[in-house]
Design a protein around this motif. Structure first.
Motif, PDB file in Angstrom:
ATOM      1  N   SER A  38       0.935  -1.209   0.073  1.00 33.06           N
ATOM      2  CA  SER A  38      -0.101   0.051   0.089  1.00 33.06           C
ATOM      3  C   SER A  38       0.966   1.278  -0.028  1.00 33.06           C
ATOM      4  O   SER A  38       2.006   1.210  -0.366  1.00 33.06           O
ATOM      5  CB  SER A  38      -1.038   0.239   1.225  1.00 33.06           C
ATOM      6  OG  SER A  38      -0.234   0.203   2.451  1.00 33.06           O
ATOM      7  N   GLY A  39       0.032   2.088   0.138  1.00 35.31           N
ATOM      8  CA  GLY A  39       0.910   3.735   0.235  1.00 35.31           C
ATOM      9  C   GLY A  39       1.674   3.692   1.604  1.00 35.31           C
ATOM     10  O   GLY A  39       2.823   4.498   1.431  1.00 35.31           O
ATOM     11  N   GLY A  40       1.514   2.863   2.455  1.00 38.36           N
ATOM     12  CA  GLY A  40       2.203   3.170   3.832  1.00 38.36           C
ATOM     13  C   GLY A  40       3.197   1.780   4.146  1.00 38.36           C
ATOM     14  O   GLY A  40       3.844   1.807   5.096  1.00 38.36           O
TER      15      GLY A  40
ATOM     16  N   ALA B 122      -4.014  -3.336  -6.610  1.00 39.20           N
ATOM     17  CA  ALA B 122      -5.065  -2.538  -7.936  1.00 39.20           C
ATOM     18  C   ALA B 122      -4.306  -2.495  -9.215  1.00 39.20           C
ATOM     19  O   ALA B 122      -5.148  -2.664 -10.336  1.00 39.20           O
ATOM     20  CB  ALA B 122      -5.605  -1.346  -7.522  1.00 39.20           C
ATOM     21  N   ASN B 123      -3.160  -2.730  -9.113  1.00 35.79           N
ATOM     22  CA  ASN B 123      -2.160  -2.440 -10.184  1.00 35.79           C
ATOM     23  C   ASN B 123      -2.084  -3.708 -11.344  1.00 35.79           C
ATOM     24  O   ASN B 123      -2.207  -5.087 -10.735  1.00 35.79           O
ATOM     25  CB  ASN B 123      -0.804  -2.489  -9.908  1.00 35.79           C
ATOM     26  CG  ASN B 123       0.212  -2.290 -10.921  1.00 35.79           C
ATOM     27  OD1 ASN B 123       0.618  -3.298 -11.669  1.00 35.79           O
ATOM     28  ND2 ASN B 123       0.543  -0.974 -11.355  1.00 35.79           N
ATOM     29  N   THR B 124      -2.864  -3.551 -12.426  1.00 40.93           N
ATOM     30  CA  THR B 124      -3.263  -4.606 -13.385  1.00 40.93           C
ATOM     31  C   THR B 124      -1.969  -5.256 -13.624  1.00 40.93           C
ATOM     32  O   THR B 124      -2.287  -6.442 -13.690  1.00 40.93           O
ATOM     33  CB  THR B 124      -3.707  -4.014 -14.782  1.00 40.93           C
ATOM     34  OG1 THR B 124      -4.807  -2.843 -14.461  1.00 40.93           O
ATOM     35  CG2 THR B 124      -4.263  -5.011 -15.592  1.00 40.93           C
TER      36      THR B 124
ATOM     37  N   PHE C 121       5.910   4.411  -5.785  1.00 38.78           N
ATOM     38  CA  PHE C 121       4.773   4.845  -7.039  1.00 38.78           C
ATOM     39  C   PHE C 121       4.589   6.517  -7.281  1.00 38.78           C
ATOM     40  O   PHE C 121       4.603   7.016  -8.369  1.00 38.78           O
ATOM     41  CB  PHE C 121       3.529   3.942  -7.054  1.00 38.78           C
ATOM     42  CG  PHE C 121       3.481   2.481  -7.838  1.00 38.78           C
ATOM     43  CD1 PHE C 121       3.468   2.553  -9.128  1.00 38.78           C
ATOM     44  CD2 PHE C 121       3.933   1.608  -7.282  1.00 38.78           C
ATOM     45  CE1 PHE C 121       3.495   1.472 -10.025  1.00 38.78           C
ATOM     46  CE2 PHE C 121       4.090   0.279  -8.148  1.00 38.78           C
ATOM     47  CZ  PHE C 121       3.667   0.320  -9.333  1.00 38.78           C
ATOM     48  N   ASP C 122       4.112   6.627  -5.853  1.00 32.80           N
ATOM     49  CA  ASP C 122       3.726   8.260  -5.881  1.00 32.80           C
ATOM     50  C   ASP C 122       4.923   9.096  -6.105  1.00 32.80           C
ATOM     51  O   ASP C 122       4.621  10.133  -6.881  1.00 32.80           O
ATOM     52  CB  ASP C 122       3.112   8.427  -4.349  1.00 32.80           C
ATOM     53  CG  ASP C 122       1.571   7.691  -4.253  1.00 32.80           C
ATOM     54  OD1 ASP C 122       1.198   7.155  -5.359  1.00 32.80           O
ATOM     55  OD2 ASP C 122       1.200   7.261  -3.017  1.00 32.80           O
ATOM     56  N   LYS C 123       5.935   8.869  -5.596  1.00 31.52           N
ATOM     57  CA  LYS C 123       7.246   9.695  -5.505  1.00 31.52           C
ATOM     58  C   LYS C 123       7.755   9.736  -7.083  1.00 31.52           C
ATOM     59  O   LYS C 123       8.211  10.700  -7.533  1.00 31.52           O
ATOM     60  CB  LYS C 123       8.379   9.244  -4.690  1.00 31.52           C
ATOM     61  CG  LYS C 123       8.107   9.662  -3.228  1.00 31.52           C
ATOM     62  CD  LYS C 123       9.014   9.323  -2.186  1.00 31.52           C
ATOM     63  CE  LYS C 123       8.743   9.810  -0.800  1.00 31.52           C
ATOM     64  NZ  LYS C 123       9.531   9.152   0.049  1.00 31.52           N
TER      65      LYS C 123
ATOM     66  N   THR D  64      -7.863  -0.993  -2.917  1.00 27.88           N
ATOM     67  CA  THR D  64      -7.517   0.355  -2.200  1.00 27.88           C
ATOM     68  C   THR D  64      -8.497   0.512  -0.674  1.00 27.88           C
ATOM     69  O   THR D  64      -9.408  -0.296  -0.655  1.00 27.88           O
ATOM     70  CB  THR D  64      -7.732   1.501  -3.117  1.00 27.88           C
ATOM     71  OG1 THR D  64      -9.073   1.560  -3.659  1.00 27.88           O
ATOM     72  CG2 THR D  64      -6.855   1.572  -4.145  1.00 27.88           C
ATOM     73  N   ASP D  65      -8.301   1.420   0.002  1.00 30.95           N
ATOM     74  CA  ASP D  65      -8.985   1.562   1.090  1.00 30.95           C
ATOM     75  C   ASP D  65     -10.479   1.692   0.974  1.00 30.95           C
ATOM     76  O   ASP D  65     -10.982   2.437   0.132  1.00 30.95           O
ATOM     77  CB  ASP D  65      -8.280   2.814   1.880  1.00 30.95           C
ATOM     78  CG  ASP D  65      -7.037   2.549   2.147  1.00 30.95           C
ATOM     79  OD1 ASP D  65      -6.521   1.496   2.372  1.00 30.95           O
ATOM     80  OD2 ASP D  65      -6.282   3.608   2.704  1.00 30.95           O
ATOM     81  N   ASN D  66     -11.081   1.014   2.260  1.00 27.53           N
ATOM     82  CA  ASN D  66     -12.786   1.029   2.004  1.00 27.53           C
ATOM     83  C   ASN D  66     -12.992   0.618   3.513  1.00 27.53           C
ATOM     84  O   ASN D  66     -12.221  -0.015   4.231  1.00 27.53           O
ATOM     85  CB  ASN D  66     -13.096  -0.102   0.864  1.00 27.53           C
ATOM     86  CG  ASN D  66     -12.740  -1.405   1.160  1.00 27.53           C
ATOM     87  OD1 ASN D  66     -13.516  -2.029   2.181  1.00 27.53           O
ATOM     88  ND2 ASN D  66     -11.596  -1.782   0.427  1.00 27.53           N
TER      89      ASN D  66
ATOM     90  N   GLY E  12      -4.017  -3.988  -0.230  1.00 27.44           N
ATOM     91  CA  GLY E  12      -3.473  -2.805  -0.185  1.00 27.44           C
ATOM     92  C   GLY E  12      -3.547  -2.128  -1.687  1.00 27.44           C
ATOM     93  O   GLY E  12      -3.731  -2.839  -2.637  1.00 27.44           O
ATOM     94  N   GLY E  13      -3.520  -0.903  -1.551  1.00 25.84           N
ATOM     95  CA  GLY E  13      -3.788  -0.099  -2.868  1.00 25.84           C
ATOM     96  C   GLY E  13      -3.072  -0.350  -4.136  1.00 25.84           C
ATOM     97  O   GLY E  13      -3.588  -0.569  -5.339  1.00 25.84           O
ATOM     98  N   VAL E  14      -1.827  -0.859  -3.872  1.00 26.78           N
ATOM     99  CA  VAL E  14      -0.934  -1.477  -5.003  1.00 26.78           C
ATOM    100  C   VAL E  14      -1.440  -2.614  -5.730  1.00 26.78           C
ATOM    101  O   VAL E  14      -1.127  -2.792  -6.837  1.00 26.78           O
ATOM    102  CB  VAL E  14       0.467  -1.383  -4.642  1.00 26.78           C
ATOM    103  CG1 VAL E  14       1.304  -1.890  -5.883  1.00 26.78           C
ATOM    104  CG2 VAL E  14       0.991   0.007  -4.147  1.00 26.78           C
TER     105      VAL E  14
ATOM    106  N   GLY F  14       0.189   8.587  -7.567  1.00 29.24           N
ATOM    107  CA  GLY F  14       0.971   8.368  -8.733  1.00 29.24           C
ATOM    108  C   GLY F  14       0.615   6.781  -9.314  1.00 29.24           C
ATOM    109  O   GLY F  14       0.655   6.455 -10.563  1.00 29.24           O
ATOM    110  N   GLY F  15       0.127   5.910  -8.475  1.00 30.59           N
ATOM    111  CA  GLY F  15       0.040   4.647  -8.700  1.00 30.59           C
ATOM    112  C   GLY F  15      -0.781   4.465 -10.293  1.00 30.59           C
ATOM    113  O   GLY F  15      -0.019   3.763 -11.227  1.00 30.59           O
ATOM    114  N   PRO F  16      -2.024   4.767 -10.318  1.00 26.22           N
ATOM    115  CA  PRO F  16      -2.961   4.683 -11.303  1.00 26.22           C
ATOM    116  C   PRO F  16      -2.214   5.509 -12.687  1.00 26.22           C
ATOM    117  O   PRO F  16      -2.118   4.708 -13.823  1.00 26.22           O
ATOM    118  CB  PRO F  16      -3.938   5.360 -10.928  1.00 26.22           C
ATOM    119  CG  PRO F  16      -4.119   5.245  -9.401  1.00 26.22           C
ATOM    120  CD  PRO F  16      -2.628   5.342  -9.065  1.00 26.22           C
TER     121      PRO F  16
END
Ligand code: KG4
Ligand code: ZN
Length: 393
Positions: free
Chosen positions: A189-191, A329-331, A219-221, A359-361, A325-327, A232-234
């Protein structure tokens, strides 16, 4: 058991209501009665990352509307309200640091009756403490107003529960969901970037974690270095897919940090620094170069994640791999994981939730809360605090 769950650990304000029953590993099933979420990504985009005080303000604004939407979906808005004014005064006390939230909440409590819910669940960490506190105080206020018990949930346990229990059918209405153990969780994830082993439900052994940046943070950086918006990931994922689909020129080579290190730890700071150097060397950055960097960065991240996961699968005779975790989601990472685990030739289950639940929910928090509620693990509101660095093991 009906569980109303609240998630505010980062930049999503989320509420979900589930009805769950049965035992994990045999007869567990659940229905989603309501599930809603408001993302603050736009508000944070100008800062290039999540800004804690903006998150706190936005959660205060969003929580009651998101709760209202969940009540609407669950058909609970029509119950006659009979809230005592003395209770509203107690709620005001709990929300003294969130005055804007109190304003929305007092209106809601005066107009909406107590729902048929058995407990309130809330994320108490890890995450941004100012953001976590808004959800925690909201949960305490709801628990007091409706006289319900509270369950505190570890956000990462939520990702594991979501992936393990929510990946098996697309409609999410699951019946008799079970998993075989040992179960390996790849949390990206992001963290966080962690490999966690479970030999039974709710028991965690930390095999390894990132020593610096989390993979989502990388990814974000990297996106930011290339002038792309947050998150940045998507964005990286989109450019990388275009580069592969259109067979664009591919010349950049980036490192795969710690890929051969004999442990389950990760490091992504060096990879990010390598991208920074490449970006600096190729100024002004062309569109072709942006595509090439995105593709190579995504490949490098996938290579490291998959190689360490495979090693853990072999060492611990893993039967189920869950990715959360959010990452996740990466295809590209999803496809690579599926290919690799199929090619590995074992009869292993790979569980990755649909991208919107990667991702978070709050559904993930409701599912994890059911673990605790069925064991009678309720939380004394006076002891419930935000724990930014809460860990699984
Ligand atoms: O789990 P999550 O929603 O929030 C945290 O708990 O951190 O993960 C957010 C992270 C962000 O870093 C975001 O860039 C990344 O997940 N992310 C992705 C994708 N979608 C979200 N990374 C790579 N590819 C994606 N498609
Ligand atoms: Zn998360």
């Amino acid at each position: 058991m009906r569980i109303l769950a609240i998630e505010t650990s980062c930049d999503e304000t989320a509420v979900a209501l589930i009805d769950a029953k049965g035992d994990f590993g045999s007869t567990f099933s659940y229905t989603v009665l309501g599930n809603s979420l408001l993302s603050q990504a736009k508000q944070h985009a100008e800062y290039g990352g999540v800004f804690p005080n903006v998150a706190k303000r936005e959660h205060q604004r969003a929580l009651v509307p998101v709760l209202g939407e969940v009540f609407r979906q669950a058909g609970l808005l029509d119950a006659p309200a009979d809230m005592q004014e003395s209770t509203i005064v107690e709620v005001e006390h709990i929300l003294e640091r969130e005055p804007e939230l109190f304003t929305h909440m007092s209106q809601f409590l005066r107009s909406t009756g107590k729902p048929p819910v058995d407990c309130i669940a809330v994320t108490h960490g890890p995450g941004l403490e100012p953001a976590l506190w808004v959800g925690i105080n909201f949960a305490k206020a709801l628990a007091l107003a409706w006289n319900l018990p509270l369950v505190a949930v570890n956000h990462m346990e939520g990702h594991i529960a979501m992936s393990a229990l929510g990946s098996q059918r697309d409609d999410l209405a699951t019946e008799n969901v079970s998993c075989e153990f040992p179960l390996l969780s790849l949390l990206i994830s992001g963290g966080h970037t962690e490999l966690v082993l479970s030999r039974e439900w709710m028991h965690y052994e930390m095999l390894g974690a990132t020593r610096d940046d989390a993979v989502g943070e990388a990814f974000d950086k990297v996106a930011r270095l290339m002038g792309l918006p947050y998150p940045g990931g998507p964005e990286i994922s989109r450019l990388a897919s275009e580069a592969r689909e259109q067979a664009l020129p591919h010349t950049i080579v980036l490192p795969r940090p710690m890929i051969d290190a004999p442990n389950y730890d990760f490091s992504f700071a060096g990879l990010k620094t390598a991208v920074r150097r490449t970006v600096e060397e190729h100024q002004p950055l062309s569109d072709a170069m942006r595509h090439d960097i995105a593709r190579e960065f995504e490949d490098a991240a996938a290579d490291v994640l998959i190689s360490k996961t495979l090693r853990a699968i072999d060492e611990y005779d893993v039967r189920t791999v869950v990715v959360g975790g959010g990452v996740s989601a990466n295809t590209h990472i999803r496809e690579r994981l599926h290919e690799t685990i199929q090619a590995h030739g074992t009869e292993m289950a790979l569980l990755i939730p649909p991208p919107i639940f990667a991702t978070d929910n709050a559904l993930m928090i409701a599912l994890a809360a059911y673990f605790h509620a069925t064991k009678g693990e309720f939380q004394d509101p006076a002891q419930l605090v935000a724990r930014g660095n809460l860990s699984l093991a």
